[in-house]
Every structure is written in C-alpha cells, then in structure tokens.
Enzyme design. Structure first.
Site, PDB file in Angstrom:
ATOM      1  N   GLN A 126       9.056  -1.147  -5.009  1.00 25.83           N
ATOM      2  CA  GLN A 126       8.239  -2.255  -4.516  1.00 25.83           C
ATOM      3  C   GLN A 126       7.849  -3.197  -5.652  1.00 25.83           C
ATOM      4  OE1 GLN A 126       4.349  -1.047  -3.087  1.00 25.83           O
ATOM      5  NE2 GLN A 126       4.268  -2.714  -1.620  1.00 25.83           N
ATOM      6  N   GLY A 127       8.087  -4.495  -5.473  1.00 29.27           N
ATOM      7  CA  GLY A 127       7.707  -5.503  -6.457  1.00 29.27           C
ATOM      8  C   GLY A 127       6.602  -6.397  -5.922  1.00 29.27           C
ATOM      9  N   TYR A 128       5.378  -5.906  -5.941  1.00 29.60           N
ATOM     10  CA  TYR A 128       4.224  -6.668  -5.456  1.00 29.60           C
ATOM     11  C   TYR A 128       3.293  -7.047  -6.612  1.00 29.60           C
ATOM     12  CZ  TYR A 128       4.651  -6.359  -0.319  1.00 29.60           C
ATOM     13  OH  TYR A 128       5.032  -6.521   0.994  1.00 29.60           O
ATOM     14  N   SER A 129       2.627  -6.051  -7.205  1.00 32.01           N
ATOM     15  CA  SER A 129       1.586  -6.307  -8.205  1.00 32.01           C
ATOM     16  C   SER A 129       2.154  -6.958  -9.463  1.00 32.01           C
ATOM     17  CB  SER A 129       0.883  -5.007  -8.590  1.00 32.01           C
ATOM     18  OG  SER A 129       0.178  -4.470  -7.493  1.00 32.01           O
ATOM     19  N   GLU A 244       2.054   0.865   4.632  1.00 32.92           N
ATOM     20  CA  GLU A 244       1.859   1.602   3.391  1.00 32.92           C
ATOM     21  C   GLU A 244       0.539   2.356   3.411  1.00 32.92           C
ATOM     22  OE1 GLU A 244       1.512   0.885  -1.452  1.00 32.92           O
ATOM     23  OE2 GLU A 244       1.547  -0.824  -0.103  1.00 32.92           O
ATOM     24  N   GLU A 383     -12.330  -0.932  -1.862  1.00 36.08           N
ATOM     25  CA  GLU A 383     -13.330  -1.981  -1.636  1.00 36.08           C
ATOM     26  C   GLU A 383     -12.748  -3.092  -0.774  1.00 36.08           C
ATOM     27  OE1 GLU A 383     -14.458   0.447  -5.014  1.00 36.08           O
ATOM     28  OE2 GLU A 383     -12.609  -0.613  -4.549  1.00 36.08           O
TER      29      GLU A 383
END
Length: 396
Positions: A126-129, A244, A383
């Site tokens: 996964q390439g998100y952050s 997810e 949060e």
C-alpha cells in the site's frame, strides 16, 4: 441475529478443521507455533494452499471468485484459522485493493488483476502515507504528471508494510493541486519492478524489518493503470480504508492470544502459586474476555450487514478502535506476566541475534508488545476514528 451454530455451520467447522489437519504445511505450522519468522516463499506457499482449496475469496462476491459464504461461515473460517495459529493473510491485495478494483476498476483491470490476487500470483503493498501526510492523508504530495498515455510519478511513500516483498503497489498520487486538497488525488497501480521504484528499509523498535520507504524517481506508469476516474482517488481511498479498518480489529487472533496467555500463566509461579490463580491477573483476563466477546459480536453484526449488501460504515471505525486497544491491553498483560525475563535487549536494533539469558517466549512477548504500539495509529489513528464515529453516528 441467531448466534447459535446450525448443523450446517457445525459441519462446515468440521470441514475447515479437517482441511487444516491435512493441508496446513507442517513446517509452516512448526515455525508459527515457535514464533519464528516465515520466509517470503513460505508465506506465498500458505496462500497458495488456501487458493487451491478455493477459500481465498472468503469475503469476495461470487461473481469475482468468492466463496458465497454467509457471515457465520466467514466467522467460523477465520476463527478456526486463527485458533490453529495459521499465518494471517496478506491483506493489501485480498482485502484492500481488490474491492476497489471490482467496484471502480475497468473490465480489463478486473479480468487481469482479480484472478491473480485470488491465486496470490501477485503480492501487493500500500502506498498511502508520506512523511508529512499520515492522518492528514489528503495533504499528500507524491506527484504524477500525465505524459501522453503514461503518468510520470515522483515522490515518496512511507510505512509501506512488507514492501520489500511486493510485486505491485497501489498508490495515491496528486495529479492536480488547483482545488481543495481532497481533489486532484488519483488512485494508480504500479508494478514494483518499474524503473525508478526503490525500497528502503525502516527498522522498527522491536528490531524487525516490517515497514519501508518507497521512492518514485520518474517512474512511468501506463495511464490504463489508473483505477476509476483521475482526480477521484480520495473517494476510492476512503472506500478502501473502511475495509482495512475492519480487518485490523483481529478478533480471532486476539482470542488465540488470550487463550495462550492463560495457558502460559499456569506455568508461571510466584510464592508457590501459579499466576493464573492470582486475583489481579484473573480480573484483567476477565475484563479482556468480556470486551473481546463484545468485539466478536460487533464483528458478526458487521458481517451480517455485509451479507445484506451494506458496505462497512462507522462500524469499521468502532472495530478498529476497540480491536487495537484490546491488542495493546493483551500484549501489555502478556509483558506483565513475563516479568523481568522480558527486559534484556541487545544490540542497536533489538535482540534477535543476541545472546540473552531470558527465555525465547519472553523475548517474543517483549517484541510483540513493542510492535503493537503502532496499531492504534495505522489505518487512521484512533482519535481520527472517533471523529468519524461522531460525524457518522451522532451527526456532529
């Protein structure tokens, strides 16, 4: 919702147990039971065993190769695998990008990628952050510019789990920065062997190489690898995150972990009495047991809603919050039980190759405790999940 297993359900449970008894590779089971790391080939081997049985698509629609199981069978299946200590399925292809592809992808993408994911011919990551875009994912800066029938990608992704093993990565890229930050984000599929893609390890606090940085240096990707419409990636990203977060909860693994801790406590003695008889320990176990039962019931309700065609909503955030909090509470209690034997560490990156006096079980407990500090952060911090629940359920 009927919580009692029918005869059909019990027959299915027996079928799963028979499958594991005959087909679960013994060398993989031995390593899992001992807490040893599996190689990439062994992880792929396990996935292939399940794929051959036709059970990889346990949560997929039948038209795309899914099993067609109802919520109860899915629950039984995943619970039996967890209780047997089987390796968890790598979720990035099976549970994350696959639903995006079958929901928003082209027919060509469905025809090519879905069978390969189902058979675990491709390992996905996964390439998100990004370094400056975690919880505020919409602020991502990894850029893709259109050049003819290709996109040229430049930028960085981080915390890419098991990216060192992956064949493909699904990436959120910025293709337009003229509007709101949620606009102009595109969802694109990238072959990890493409020139310009590089993977650099990040060694975590437990001494493990689980996550990575992934760099893109003038990486050329066919425009046909864009999923859905360019600029609509934020919509697809939110859709994926719901799936997810549901899987992060890990109720079956929690159940096995709790059972294992109780058994270990029977062999840990203090003042001639086993820890399992200590009233404070028993009280903590009982509270985790109650909360875990509630989590399992919530997960079942979510599966039942999914069976009726309802996509995961705020329930996925609730599962993520409670599941990850329970994971941390359980690993904390396991560390308490291990006591001083979990304290020694050696070397700059942990203890794996060091000669230490404490038992292997205690060392594994310490490693898991440290590793699980992250679970309330990834997949969207807890949060942020509370904000989602407040907005979706309470209308705030």
């Amino acid at each position: 919702m009927d919580l009692n297993f029918s005869k059909e359900d019990l027959d299915f449970q027996s079928e799963v147990r028979e499958f594991l008894d005959k087909e679960y590779p013994k060398h993989i089971k031995e390593k899992m039971d001992n807490g040893d790391d599996l190689t990439r080939d062994e992880i792929v081997e396990w996935h292939k065993v399940v794929a051959k049985k036709g059970w990889m698509g346990h949560s997929w629609p039948v038209e795309h190769g899914g099993t067609g199981w109802d919520a109860t069978k899915k629950y039984i299946y995943l619970r039996e695998l967890a209780m047997e200590g089987c390796p968890m399925f790598i979720p990035f292809g099976l549970q994350m990008v696959a639903p995006v592809i079958w929901t928003f992808g082209s027919q060509k993408q469905k025809d090519y990628f879905l069978p390969r994911i189902l058979n675990f011919d491709d390992w996905w990551c996964q390439g998100y952050s990004e370094p400056g875009s975690g919880s505020d994912l919409a602020s991502l800066k990894c850029k893709a510019e259109k050049d003819g029938d290709e996109y040229v990608i430049n930028g960085q992704k981080t915390w890419t789990t098991l990216g060192q093993h992956a064949d493909w990565i699904f990436v959120l890229v910025r293709t337009d920065d003229s509007g709101k930050k949620q606009e102009g984000i595109t969802f694109i599929l990238v072959d990890m062997k493409t020139p310009g893609v590089s993977v650099k390890p990040i060694i975590t606090i437990d001494g493990d190489h689980e996550v990575n940085e992934v760099w893109f240096d003038n990486v050329r990707v066919p425009a046909e690898n864009v999923v859905g419409e360019p600029g609509q990636g934020w919509t697809y990203a939110k859709f994926l995150l719901f799936h997810e977060r549901t899987s992060i909860a890990g109720a079956p693994q929690l159940r096995r972990g709790l059972n294992g801790l109780v058994k270990r406590a029977e062999k840990i003695f203090h003042n001639d009495s086993p820890l399992s008889e200590d009233p404070f320990f028993k009280s903590k176990v009982a509270q985790i047991e109650l909360d875990l039962s509630a989590l399992e019931m919530t997960e079942l309700r979510g599966l039942a809603a999914e069976r009726e065609g309802k996509g995961p909503g705020a329930e996925s955030s609730l599962l993520k919050i409670k599941g990850t909090e329970l994971q941390q509470r359980l690993t904390s209690l396991a560390l308490e039980a291990a006591g001083h034997e979990a304290l020694p560490f050696g070397g700059p990156y942990g203890f794996k190759d060091q000669e230490v006096s404490s038992s292997k079980a205690a060392q594994l407990t310490a490693a898991k405790y440290l590793n699980f500090r992250k679970v309330t952060i990834y997949g969207g911090t807890n949060e942020i999940q509370k904000n989602i629940i407040a907005k979706a359920v309470l209308g705030l």
